[in-house]
Design a protein around this motif. Structure first.
Motif, PDB file in Angstrom:
ATOM      1  N   PHE A  34      15.130  26.742  -3.171  1.00 28.82           N
ATOM      2  CA  PHE A  34      14.237  25.871  -2.405  1.00 28.82           C
ATOM      3  C   PHE A  34      15.012  24.911  -1.515  1.00 28.82           C
ATOM      4  O   PHE A  34      14.615  24.633  -0.404  1.00 28.82           O
ATOM      5  CB  PHE A  34      13.299  25.098  -3.343  1.00 28.82           C
ATOM      6  CG  PHE A  34      12.243  25.978  -3.923  1.00 28.82           C
ATOM      7  CD1 PHE A  34      11.555  26.860  -3.104  1.00 28.82           C
ATOM      8  CD2 PHE A  34      11.934  25.952  -5.262  1.00 28.82           C
ATOM      9  CE1 PHE A  34      10.584  27.698  -3.615  1.00 28.82           C
ATOM     10  CE2 PHE A  34      10.958  26.784  -5.792  1.00 28.82           C
ATOM     11  CZ  PHE A  34      10.291  27.661  -4.966  1.00 28.82           C
ATOM     12  N   GLN A  75      14.565  24.811   2.358  1.00 27.54           N
ATOM     13  CA  GLN A  75      14.156  23.589   3.038  1.00 27.54           C
ATOM     14  C   GLN A  75      15.123  23.228   4.168  1.00 27.54           C
ATOM     15  O   GLN A  75      14.704  22.862   5.258  1.00 27.54           O
ATOM     16  CB  GLN A  75      14.066  22.434   2.036  1.00 27.54           C
ATOM     17  CG  GLN A  75      13.227  21.288   2.588  1.00 27.54           C
ATOM     18  CD  GLN A  75      13.832  19.935   2.317  1.00 27.54           C
ATOM     19  OE1 GLN A  75      14.844  19.829   1.623  1.00 27.54           O
ATOM     20  NE2 GLN A  75      13.222  18.913   2.878  1.00 27.54           N
ATOM     21  N   ASN A 118      14.487  25.528   6.905  1.00 32.13           N
ATOM     22  CA  ASN A 118      13.261  25.157   7.601  1.00 32.13           C
ATOM     23  C   ASN A 118      13.468  23.967   8.530  1.00 32.13           C
ATOM     24  O   ASN A 118      12.953  23.936   9.642  1.00 32.13           O
ATOM     25  CB  ASN A 118      12.161  24.844   6.586  1.00 32.13           C
ATOM     26  CG  ASN A 118      10.833  24.648   7.269  1.00 32.13           C
ATOM     27  OD1 ASN A 118      10.348  25.553   7.933  1.00 32.13           O
ATOM     28  ND2 ASN A 118      10.266  23.468   7.155  1.00 32.13           N
ATOM     29  N   PHE A 130       3.043  27.140  -3.997  1.00 36.11           N
ATOM     30  CA  PHE A 130       4.144  26.810  -3.099  1.00 36.11           C
ATOM     31  C   PHE A 130       5.281  27.829  -3.217  1.00 36.11           C
ATOM     32  O   PHE A 130       5.879  28.215  -2.226  1.00 36.11           O
ATOM     33  CB  PHE A 130       4.668  25.398  -3.387  1.00 36.11           C
ATOM     34  CG  PHE A 130       5.935  25.098  -2.649  1.00 36.11           C
ATOM     35  CD1 PHE A 130       5.897  24.850  -1.284  1.00 36.11           C
ATOM     36  CD2 PHE A 130       7.156  25.106  -3.288  1.00 36.11           C
ATOM     37  CE1 PHE A 130       7.058  24.621  -0.586  1.00 36.11           C
ATOM     38  CE2 PHE A 130       8.322  24.871  -2.606  1.00 36.11           C
ATOM     39  CZ  PHE A 130       8.270  24.621  -1.245  1.00 36.11           C
ATOM     40  N   VAL A 131       5.541  28.228  -4.459  1.00 30.84           N
ATOM     41  CA  VAL A 131       6.615  29.198  -4.681  1.00 30.84           C
ATOM     42  C   VAL A 131       6.322  30.469  -3.882  1.00 30.84           C
ATOM     43  O   VAL A 131       7.182  31.003  -3.171  1.00 30.84           O
ATOM     44  CB  VAL A 131       6.768  29.523  -6.189  1.00 30.84           C
ATOM     45  CG1 VAL A 131       7.789  30.640  -6.399  1.00 30.84           C
ATOM     46  CG2 VAL A 131       7.190  28.278  -6.940  1.00 30.84           C
ATOM     47  N   ALA A 157       5.402  24.573   6.562  1.00 30.98           N
ATOM     48  CA  ALA A 157       6.387  24.656   5.470  1.00 30.98           C
ATOM     49  C   ALA A 157       7.022  23.291   5.218  1.00 30.98           C
ATOM     50  O   ALA A 157       7.249  22.911   4.067  1.00 30.98           O
ATOM     51  CB  ALA A 157       7.463  25.682   5.823  1.00 30.98           C
ATOM     52  N   ASP A 158       7.253  22.536   6.288  1.00 31.97           N
ATOM     53  CA  ASP A 158       7.855  21.210   6.146  1.00 31.97           C
ATOM     54  C   ASP A 158       6.955  20.317   5.287  1.00 31.97           C
ATOM     55  O   ASP A 158       7.436  19.616   4.389  1.00 31.97           O
ATOM     56  CB  ASP A 158       8.046  20.600   7.545  1.00 31.97           C
ATOM     57  CG  ASP A 158       8.887  19.339   7.505  1.00 31.97           C
ATOM     58  OD1 ASP A 158      10.000  19.396   6.949  1.00 31.97           O
ATOM     59  OD2 ASP A 158       8.423  18.293   7.999  1.00 31.97           O
ATOM     60  N   PHE A 191       7.217  21.546   1.696  1.00 28.31           N
ATOM     61  CA  PHE A 191       8.474  21.151   1.057  1.00 28.31           C
ATOM     62  C   PHE A 191       8.440  19.669   0.694  1.00 28.31           C
ATOM     63  O   PHE A 191       8.851  19.285  -0.396  1.00 28.31           O
ATOM     64  CB  PHE A 191       9.665  21.423   1.996  1.00 28.31           C
ATOM     65  CG  PHE A 191      10.162  22.837   1.932  1.00 28.31           C
ATOM     66  CD1 PHE A 191      10.714  23.337   0.763  1.00 28.31           C
ATOM     67  CD2 PHE A 191      10.080  23.669   3.035  1.00 28.31           C
ATOM     68  CE1 PHE A 191      11.185  24.645   0.697  1.00 28.31           C
ATOM     69  CE2 PHE A 191      10.539  24.980   2.978  1.00 28.31           C
ATOM     70  CZ  PHE A 191      11.089  25.467   1.801  1.00 28.31           C
ATOM     71  N   TYR A 220       6.353  19.226  -2.303  1.00 25.40           N
ATOM     72  CA  TYR A 220       7.011  19.799  -3.476  1.00 25.40           C
ATOM     73  C   TYR A 220       8.058  18.836  -4.046  1.00 25.40           C
ATOM     74  O   TYR A 220       8.094  18.557  -5.241  1.00 25.40           O
ATOM     75  CB  TYR A 220       7.660  21.128  -3.078  1.00 25.40           C
ATOM     76  CG  TYR A 220       8.503  21.758  -4.162  1.00 25.40           C
ATOM     77  CD1 TYR A 220       7.910  22.316  -5.291  1.00 25.40           C
ATOM     78  CD2 TYR A 220       9.882  21.808  -4.047  1.00 25.40           C
ATOM     79  CE1 TYR A 220       8.688  22.901  -6.283  1.00 25.40           C
ATOM     80  CE2 TYR A 220      10.663  22.390  -5.029  1.00 25.40           C
ATOM     81  CZ  TYR A 220      10.058  22.940  -6.144  1.00 25.40           C
ATOM     82  OH  TYR A 220      10.829  23.517  -7.118  1.00 25.40           O
ATOM     83  N   TYR A 221       8.893  18.297  -3.141  1.00 30.00           N
ATOM     84  CA  TYR A 221       9.938  17.396  -3.622  1.00 30.00           C
ATOM     85  C   TYR A 221       9.355  16.080  -4.139  1.00 30.00           C
ATOM     86  O   TYR A 221       9.860  15.508  -5.103  1.00 30.00           O
ATOM     87  CB  TYR A 221      10.998  17.162  -2.531  1.00 30.00           C
ATOM     88  CG  TYR A 221      11.890  18.372  -2.395  1.00 30.00           C
ATOM     89  CD1 TYR A 221      12.779  18.707  -3.416  1.00 30.00           C
ATOM     90  CD2 TYR A 221      11.811  19.207  -1.297  1.00 30.00           C
ATOM     91  CE1 TYR A 221      13.579  19.839  -3.328  1.00 30.00           C
ATOM     92  CE2 TYR A 221      12.604  20.342  -1.192  1.00 30.00           C
ATOM     93  CZ  TYR A 221      13.486  20.652  -2.213  1.00 30.00           C
ATOM     94  OH  TYR A 221      14.269  21.774  -2.136  1.00 30.00           O
ATOM     95  N   LEU A 240       8.103  16.879  -7.571  1.00 32.01           N
ATOM     96  CA  LEU A 240       9.228  16.975  -8.520  1.00 32.01           C
ATOM     97  C   LEU A 240       9.726  15.593  -8.916  1.00 32.01           C
ATOM     98  O   LEU A 240       9.981  15.319 -10.088  1.00 32.01           O
ATOM     99  CB  LEU A 240      10.381  17.765  -7.911  1.00 32.01           C
ATOM    100  CG  LEU A 240      10.272  19.279  -7.882  1.00 32.01           C
ATOM    101  CD1 LEU A 240      11.605  19.857  -7.445  1.00 32.01           C
ATOM    102  CD2 LEU A 240       9.902  19.856  -9.243  1.00 32.01           C
TER     103      LEU A 240
END
Lengths: 213, 95
Positions: free
Chosen positions: A179, A183, A186, B13-14, B72-73, B76, B79-80, B83
């Motif tokens: 990932f 990222q 991306n 997301f994966v 996607a940005d 991501f 996602y972060y 986490l």
């Protein structure tokens, strides 16, 4: 009589060649014919460079007819008439003659400027054509590079994944790394796409013009 | 702890991350191939036609690229954040 009417009459009474020049200049500048005449006289009045004035006079060609001067005179304000009178006396000319050559010189000067501008524009467009091709290639190189990077990472990941399977262990760290790489990939692509969008927006009008021609 | 909907979103997301990767990989190859094909046939075209074709291809591809990378940005980032929320939660519990 309103100013617009004088302007119109002026346009009908001047010599055809000059009329066309004034009309062309007025169209390019999106203004009235009278404005062009006034502007010419204004430029003449404010010019303090004697050499330039002498050159303007030398360039003069007697193409405005006498009759049109009546309308030019009517069109001018009292102050402008006075200034022109003064200038004419200084140069030992009749007022009409001064007005004629001022208008004509102004038109000639503007014509030269327009031609120069067109030549410069042509040069810029030629350059942009080549520049555009360079941009395509830069873009392709950037994409290929990013694509190769991610492919190399992917192969490495697959290898690590296989090792984990062989050892029968779950490796979350591999997915975390994947990932992180995705990222970063991306981010680079997003920057490339945003920068390119700006370039494309800049080229759109140029290419539309090309297609129209 | 992450909510059930957050966990579901992480699973999605994966899948999305892989989809994104394959989208870029496939489309980049397609774009590069198409570009080279047009360029190789450039002898039969005048400059305006060549520029128009390359430009349209470039513009279409970049629009897709911009759309996909922007989406996607956002994913991501989410996602972060998710986490780090989970890590914070775990740390709080430990303390």
């Amino acid at each position: 009589m309103k100013k617009e009417e004088y302007t119109q009459r002026f346009a009908f009474t001047v010599n055809l060649k000059v009329r066309e020049k004034i009309r062309k200049l007025a169209t390019v500048n999106e203004c009235t014919l009278g404005f062009i005449v006034n502007k010419a006289l204004y430029e003449w009045n404010k010019c303090t460079d004697e050499e330039k004035k002498a050159k303007m006079y030398a360039n003069f060609e007697n193409t405005l007819d006498e009759y049109s001067m009546v309308y030019v005179n009517v069109y001018l304000t009292e102050m402008e008439k006075y200034e022109i009178q003064e200038e004419a006396e200084r140069f030992g000319l009749s007022k009409q003659r001064l007005i004629r050559h001022v208008v004509y010189s102004y038109l000639r000067e503007q014509e030269e400027k327009t031609e120069e501008k067109a030549e410069e524009q042509e040069k810029v467009e030629e350059y942009d054509g080549y520049d555009l091709l360079n941009q395509y290639y830069d873009y392709l190189d950037g994409l290929k590079q990013l694509s190769d990077d991610i492919r190399a990472e992917d192969e490495k990941m697959e290898e690590e994944d296989k090792n984990c399977e062989i050892l029968n262990i779950e490796n979350d760290a591999i997915y975390e790394q994947m990932f992180d790489r995705l990222q970063r990939f991306n981010e680079k692509l997003l920057k490339l796409a945003k920068d390119t969008e700006k370039i494309i927006k800049g080229y759109n009008p140029l290419l539309d013009k090309d297609r129209e021609e | 702890m992450l909510s059930e909907s957050d966990k579901k979103r992480i699973d999605d997301f994966v899948i999305k991350a892989y989809d994104f990767y394959f989208f870029i990989k496939d489309n980049t190859e397609l774009f590069v191939d198409s570009f080279e094909k047009i360029n190789n046939n450039s002898k039969n075209m005048d400059d305006v036609e060549l520029h128009s074709k390359l430009f349209n291809l470039w513009q279409d591809f970049n629009e897709k690229l911009l759309k996909e990378t922007t989406e996607a940005d956002g994913n991501f980032r989410w996602y972060y954040n998710a986490l780090s929320r989970e890590e914070d939660e775990a740390r709080r519990k430990k303390d």
